[in-house]
Design an enzyme around this catalytic site. Sequence first.
Site, PDB file in Angstrom:
ATOM      1  N   GLU A   1       0.813  -1.215   0.000  1.00 19.70           N
ATOM      2  CA  GLU A   1       0.000   0.000   0.000  1.00 19.70           C
ATOM      3  C   GLU A   1       0.847   1.265   0.000  1.00 19.70           C
ATOM      4  OE1 GLU A   1      -2.684  -0.008   3.370  1.00 19.70           O
ATOM      5  OE2 GLU A   1      -2.876  -2.171   3.166  1.00 19.70           O
TER       6      GLU A   1
ATOM      7  N   CYS B   1       3.113   8.291   1.703  1.00 22.98           N
ATOM      8  CA  CYS B   1       3.518   7.361   2.753  1.00 22.98           C
ATOM      9  C   CYS B   1       3.743   6.014   2.094  1.00 22.98           C
ATOM     10  CB  CYS B   1       2.411   7.279   3.807  1.00 22.98           C
ATOM     11  SG  CYS B   1       2.706   6.016   5.069  1.00 22.98           S
TER      12      CYS B   1
ATOM     13  N   CYS C   1       5.181  -7.385   7.732  1.00 25.85           N
ATOM     14  CA  CYS C   1       6.098  -6.909   8.770  1.00 25.85           C
ATOM     15  C   CYS C   1       6.231  -7.996   9.817  1.00 25.85           C
ATOM     16  CB  CYS C   1       5.521  -5.639   9.411  1.00 25.85           C
ATOM     17  SG  CYS C   1       6.608  -4.894  10.658  1.00 25.85           S
TER      18      CYS C   1
ATOM     19  N   CYS D   1      -1.279  -3.101  15.409  1.00 29.04           N
ATOM     20  CA  CYS D   1      -1.025  -2.751  14.009  1.00 29.04           C
ATOM     21  C   CYS D   1      -1.513  -3.815  13.043  1.00 29.04           C
ATOM     22  CB  CYS D   1       0.477  -2.516  13.821  1.00 29.04           C
ATOM     23  SG  CYS D   1       0.919  -2.087  12.133  1.00 29.04           S
TER      24      CYS D   1
ATOM     25  N   GLY E   1       5.673  -2.328   6.982  1.00 28.63           N
ATOM     26  CA  GLY E   1       7.063  -2.775   7.122  1.00 28.63           C
ATOM     27  C   GLY E   1       7.885  -1.939   8.069  1.00 28.63           C
ATOM     28  N   GLU E   2       9.046  -2.475   8.432  1.00 27.74           N
ATOM     29  CA  GLU E   2       9.970  -1.779   9.332  1.00 27.74           C
ATOM     30  C   GLU E   2      11.208  -1.397   8.511  1.00 27.74           C
ATOM     31  OE1 GLU E   2      10.383  -0.432  12.368  1.00 27.74           O
ATOM     32  OE2 GLU E   2      12.463  -0.141  11.723  1.00 27.74           O
TER      33      GLU E   2
ATOM     34  N   SER F   1      10.441   6.159   9.834  1.00 30.39           N
ATOM     35  CA  SER F   1       9.869   5.770  11.119  1.00 30.39           C
ATOM     36  C   SER F   1      10.298   4.362  11.504  1.00 30.39           C
ATOM     37  CB  SER F   1       8.347   5.852  11.029  1.00 30.39           C
ATOM     38  OG  SER F   1       7.754   5.471  12.239  1.00 30.39           O
TER      39      SER F   1
ATOM     40  N   LEU G   1       7.280   5.290  19.744  1.00 33.44           N
ATOM     41  CA  LEU G   1       7.530   5.065  21.171  1.00 33.44           C
ATOM     42  C   LEU G   1       6.362   4.293  21.797  1.00 33.44           C
ATOM     43  CD1 LEU G   1       9.368   5.611  23.617  1.00 33.44           C
ATOM     44  CD2 LEU G   1       8.145   7.777  23.933  1.00 33.44           C
ATOM     45  N   HIS G   2       5.221   4.860  21.785  1.00 28.89           N
ATOM     46  CA  HIS G   2       3.964   4.249  22.244  1.00 28.89           C
ATOM     47  C   HIS G   2       3.903   3.883  23.731  1.00 28.89           C
ATOM     48  CE1 HIS G   2       2.926   4.484  18.109  1.00 28.89           C
ATOM     49  NE2 HIS G   2       3.539   3.393  17.712  1.00 28.89           N
TER      50      HIS G   2
ATOM     51  N   ASN H   1      -5.990   4.118  15.553  1.00 31.05           N
ATOM     52  CA  ASN H   1      -6.919   3.630  14.541  1.00 31.05           C
ATOM     53  C   ASN H   1      -7.460   2.304  15.018  1.00 31.05           C
ATOM     54  OD1 ASN H   1      -7.265   5.137  12.012  1.00 31.05           O
ATOM     55  ND2 ASN H   1      -5.033   5.157  12.081  1.00 31.05           N
TER      56      ASN H   1
HETATM   57  N1  SAH Z   1       7.605   0.010  11.316  1.00 33.87           N
HETATM   58  C1  SAH Z   1       7.714   1.432  11.412  1.00 33.87           C
HETATM   59  C2  SAH Z   1       6.915   2.197  10.362  1.00 33.87           C
HETATM   60  C3  SAH Z   1       5.520   1.733  10.012  1.00 33.87           C
HETATM   61  S1  SAH Z   1       4.172   2.009  11.094  1.00 33.87           S
HETATM   62  C4  SAH Z   1       7.336   1.892  12.792  1.00 33.87           C
HETATM   63  O1  SAH Z   1       6.903   1.070  13.586  1.00 33.87           O
HETATM   64  O2  SAH Z   1       7.519   3.059  13.091  1.00 33.87           O
HETATM   65  C5  SAH Z   1       3.843   3.745  11.065  1.00 33.87           C
HETATM   66  C6  SAH Z   1       3.271   4.237  12.388  1.00 33.87           C
HETATM   67  O3  SAH Z   1       1.890   3.861  12.546  1.00 33.87           O
HETATM   68  C7  SAH Z   1       4.007   3.668  13.591  1.00 33.87           C
HETATM   69  O4  SAH Z   1       4.209   4.667  14.529  1.00 33.87           O
HETATM   70  C8  SAH Z   1       3.001   2.649  14.099  1.00 33.87           C
HETATM   71  O5  SAH Z   1       3.237   2.318  15.422  1.00 33.87           O
HETATM   72  C9  SAH Z   1       1.692   3.359  13.842  1.00 33.87           C
HETATM   73  N2  SAH Z   1       0.509   2.525  13.913  1.00 33.87           N
HETATM   74  C10 SAH Z   1       0.366   1.222  13.585  1.00 33.87           C
HETATM   75  N3  SAH Z   1      -0.886   0.792  13.816  1.00 33.87           N
HETATM   76  C11 SAH Z   1      -1.565   1.848  14.302  1.00 33.87           C
HETATM   77  C12 SAH Z   1      -2.903   2.046  14.752  1.00 33.87           C
HETATM   78  N4  SAH Z   1      -3.804   1.069  14.748  1.00 33.87           N
HETATM   79  N5  SAH Z   1      -3.250   3.288  15.176  1.00 33.87           N
HETATM   80  C13 SAH Z   1      -2.349   4.291  15.185  1.00 33.87           C
HETATM   81  N6  SAH Z   1      -1.095   4.164  14.792  1.00 33.87           N
HETATM   82  C14 SAH Z   1      -0.692   2.966  14.359  1.00 33.87           C
END
Ligand code: SAH
Length: 345
Positions: A89, A102, A109, A116, A156-157, A188, A212-213, A287
Amino acid sequence: MNLKSMTLPELTAVLKELGQPQFRAKQVYTWLHKGVRAYGEMTNLPKSLRDTLAREYPICAPKVVRRQESARDGTIKYLWELSDGNCVETVLMRYHYGNTVCISTEVGCRMGCAFCASTIAGKVRDLTPSEMLDQVLFTQMDSGREISNIVLMGIGEPLDNRDNVLKFLGLVNHPDGMHIGMRHISLSTCGVIPGIDFLAQQHLQLTLSVSLHAPDSETRSRIMPVNRKYDVEELFAACHRYFQATGRRISFEYAMIDGVNDHDWQADLIARKLVGMPGHVNLIPLNDVVESPFKPSHRVAAFQKRLESHGVTATVRRSLGGDIDASCGQLRRKAMEEKEGAGEP
Ligand code: SAH
């Protein structure tokens, strides 16, 4: 061997092998980065060379499987089919400063973040540099909107595919290609520490975003398995090293999850960990992923205020494309489910 994944020096070597003068490489490079789909379009090349290249180096280009445009904000989401049938995507968003794309960096991943959608079915393979470039190129061509910014925040990462990602950055930044400035690119990561240290050594002008989360090990390990390998304490240390080495401010992504990471003490802890480093916290309304038990937090504004009370800059990410499943991995998952569903009696 895919010519579009090659650097200009690599391409020059290939054409030299074919007995071509030096200037040909730049011509071919320029055409490939304009998104031509066939060598026939490279009108300034001799016919015999075009035929040889077509035979030995077919040009790959992704096919649009699905294209959804948001009626609310003009966000466009693409589902592309790659040459081996895998899908990824890309999302195109409109901001006041320009069009941001994006892109995905892997097919699937393997990082396993609990909230996610991209990681649910695991990782299939890395994307090649040209498959990342093609997402930018063909999104621009299909939409007719000039792309000014790129975020590596799709499926992906990026630091799990770092060599191809680094090569892609060189391609998309090249003056004879799309020439998108590094300052207009964000990468990211979920916190792959060796990758962050590697990136620091490259001294690129891009923006590093760290997902970070959660600022505490217990919570972070619960929602992000990567934390069991690269603990958040070490991650903060790596971020400080990155800032020391590059002087670039890091952006921290923080998806707000109800009752999990939205407590005031966690805001206080973030502020403590960022002392000595100009960080920026980007709060993301979670989300809702159908498969996930986590729900969006109602404390986004309160959390932001708490961070700001400590002098930490915090913004709330505006949500775009809510009407088209525009967040990570959701469209690919839908398509996969439909395929699986179609296979059942
Ligand atoms: N793997 C990388 C980049 C892809 S994810 C990373 O983890 O940063 C892009 C961003 O979307 C990341 O910050 C991820 O944690 C966030 N993300 C994934 N699922 C999500 C969701 N359901 N709601 C909000 N953010 C989400």
